[in-house]
Design a protein around this motif. Sequence first.
Motif, mmCIF file in Angstrom:
data_model
loop_
_atom_site.group_PDB
_atom_site.id
_atom_site.type_symbol
_atom_site.label_atom_id
_atom_site.label_comp_id
_atom_site.label_asym_id
_atom_site.label_seq_id
_atom_site.Cartn_x
_atom_site.Cartn_y
_atom_site.Cartn_z
ATOM 1 N N TRP A 1 0.860 -1.052 -0.017
ATOM 2 C CA TRP A 1 0.075 0.321 -0.116
ATOM 3 C C TRP A 1 1.051 1.087 0.035
ATOM 4 N N GLU B 1 -2.011 2.230 -3.618
ATOM 5 C CA GLU B 1 -3.218 2.196 -4.186
ATOM 6 C C GLU B 1 -4.254 1.750 -2.886
ATOM 7 N N ASP B 2 -5.497 1.931 -2.993
ATOM 8 C CA ASP B 2 -5.744 2.320 -2.620
ATOM 9 C C ASP B 2 -6.128 1.154 -1.127
ATOM 10 N N ALA C 1 -9.118 -1.535 -0.917
ATOM 11 C CA ALA C 1 -9.197 -2.728 -2.499
ATOM 12 C C ALA C 1 -7.442 -3.451 -2.517
#
Length: 117
Positions: free
Chosen positions: A79, A84-85, A88
């Motif tokens: 992450w 990125e989220d 997700a």
Amino acid sequence: MAEDALETIPRELLAPIANLSIHVEDFPDEETEREMELESPFDLLGLYRGVDMTRQSVADLRSGPDMIFLYRRPILDYWCETGEDLFAIVRHVLIHEIGHHFGLSDEDMERIEAMEG
């Protein structure tokens, strides 16, 4: 977060996983590191341990439930590196490992995620 991500996974994937146990660990254990030939414990975000549904038989003696492991520190590292989220990422790893439980290919799992995303 894993429980919240599990709630967003398509019902057709969740219906047959009643005996699937999900664990969150900081890192893979040493045996898993050796078995998977990891260069670093950060190389593995998740793991399915068990017999996928395409290879199960009613005659098989099961030693316990099939398990999915989510590795917290590698997920957090990924992450931080990608931006990125986080939700997700966790959801993606869960879908990928549940897919292994069903004996799905990586392409099948990508298609499922694309339909839901």
